[in-house]
Design a protein around this motif. Sequence first.
Motif, short mmCIF file in Angstrom:
data_model
loop_
_atom_site.label_atom_id
_atom_site.label_comp_id
_atom_site.label_asym_id
_atom_site.label_seq_id
_atom_site.Cartn_x
_atom_site.Cartn_y
_atom_site.Cartn_z
N LEU A 199 10.69 -8.13 5.48
CA LEU A 199 12.13 -8.01 5.25
C LEU A 199 12.53 -8.81 4.03
O LEU A 199 12.01 -9.91 3.79
CB LEU A 199 12.93 -8.54 6.45
N GLY A 200 13.44 -8.26 3.26
CA GLY A 200 13.97 -8.95 2.10
C GLY A 200 15.41 -8.56 1.87
O GLY A 200 15.99 -7.77 2.62
N ILE A 201 16.01 -9.12 0.85
CA ILE A 201 17.33 -8.68 0.37
C ILE A 201 17.05 -7.98 -0.95
O ILE A 201 16.67 -8.62 -1.94
CB ILE A 201 18.30 -9.85 0.19
N ILE A 202 17.21 -6.66 -0.96
CA ILE A 202 16.70 -5.82 -2.05
C ILE A 202 17.81 -4.92 -2.58
O ILE A 202 18.63 -4.43 -1.80
CB ILE A 202 15.53 -4.96 -1.54
N ALA A 203 17.82 -4.72 -3.87
CA ALA A 203 18.81 -3.82 -4.49
C ALA A 203 18.12 -2.87 -5.46
O ALA A 203 17.24 -3.28 -6.22
CB ALA A 203 19.88 -4.61 -5.22
N ASP A 204 18.49 -1.60 -5.41
CA ASP A 204 18.08 -0.62 -6.41
C ASP A 204 19.18 -0.54 -7.45
O ASP A 204 20.34 -0.27 -7.11
CB ASP A 204 17.87 0.75 -5.78
N LYS A 205 18.83 -0.77 -8.69
CA LYS A 205 19.81 -0.76 -9.77
C LYS A 205 20.86 -1.85 -9.53
O LYS A 205 20.52 -3.01 -9.40
CB LYS A 205 20.41 0.63 -9.95
N LYS A 206 22.13 -1.51 -9.41
CA LYS A 206 23.17 -2.54 -9.33
C LYS A 206 23.24 -3.18 -7.94
O LYS A 206 23.08 -2.52 -6.92
CB LYS A 206 24.54 -1.93 -9.67
N THR A 210 12.14 -2.45 -15.83
CA THR A 210 10.94 -2.18 -15.05
C THR A 210 10.94 -0.85 -14.30
O THR A 210 9.89 -0.37 -13.89
CB THR A 210 10.73 -3.29 -14.01
N GLY A 211 12.14 -0.29 -14.07
CA GLY A 211 12.24 0.91 -13.24
C GLY A 211 12.03 0.63 -11.76
O GLY A 211 11.80 1.55 -10.97
N LEU A 212 12.17 -0.65 -11.37
CA LEU A 212 11.91 -1.05 -10.00
C LEU A 212 13.13 -1.73 -9.37
O LEU A 212 13.96 -2.30 -10.08
CB LEU A 212 10.73 -2.03 -9.95
N PRO A 213 13.21 -1.71 -8.04
CA PRO A 213 14.27 -2.48 -7.36
C PRO A 213 13.99 -3.96 -7.53
O PRO A 213 12.89 -4.35 -7.94
CB PRO A 213 14.12 -2.05 -5.89
N PHE A 214 14.98 -4.78 -7.21
CA PHE A 214 14.76 -6.22 -7.31
C PHE A 214 14.87 -6.87 -5.94
O PHE A 214 15.79 -6.58 -5.17
CB PHE A 214 15.73 -6.90 -8.27
N SER A 262 7.49 -4.81 -7.36
CA SER A 262 8.51 -5.49 -8.17
C SER A 262 8.43 -7.00 -7.98
O SER A 262 8.49 -7.76 -8.96
CB SER A 262 9.90 -4.99 -7.77
N LEU A 263 8.30 -7.43 -6.73
CA LEU A 263 8.24 -8.86 -6.46
C LEU A 263 7.01 -9.49 -7.12
O LEU A 263 7.10 -10.55 -7.74
CB LEU A 263 8.19 -9.10 -4.95
#
Length: 220
Positions: free
Chosen positions: A68-75, A135-139, A204-205
């Motif tokens: 589990l994480g706190i993840i965002a795609d783009k904004k 990167t084209g990846l979520p953060f 991404s991580l």
Amino acid sequence: MLFGSIAYLNLLPFQVFLKRSLQGNAAKMSFRYKRAVPSQINKALKRKAVNAAFISSVASAKCKCTDLGIIADKKVYSVLLLEGSYQTDPASETSNRLARVLDLQGRVIIGDEALKHYLHTGTGTDLSEAWYKETGLPFVFARLCYNKHEETIQKLANSFSHTKVKIPQYILKREAQKRGITPKQVLWYLEHIHYKMDHKAKRSLKQFLKKSRKIRHPRT
């Protein structure tokens, strides 16, 4: 169990889920909470002042973590860089490091303050979007990690990842009122957050941590 809790909106669904999961008196009594900003929770988990928490991803490399994480795609709308000289947000570790990895200049603000700033002004560089453009990846901003009670934490993480959490209206209204925004804006914001670490999030991580390790000294 002592659980480190961050009182930002991005964890509201998990907090609602956790409360529902602890229906019995015995379960409730076994859980206690320590509330603080992300940078403080990182330190608390490291020194075992809490047993589990969502900690900054930059601090999670050597920790035992769930998927589990706190993840965002783009904004993400709650991690911004404002115009001006370089200035960190003392509440954050990952966001400060992200700005440096991206070599961006400005003042970092995170959490509810950043979200409210965006909703009221529409200004600021969204650092999650900047990472995606590069990167084209979520953060991945944070991960659920632990130093004790592995079976319980992993079970909770797995259950949450398979649960669609509906937030009651009274909680939405209460949390919105605290922040001077509307319940509709709370729900809109949460649509941009997800929690399951899929292969893209893990890649991404890994990339972020690798880039982060190359940065040794803060800029002045």
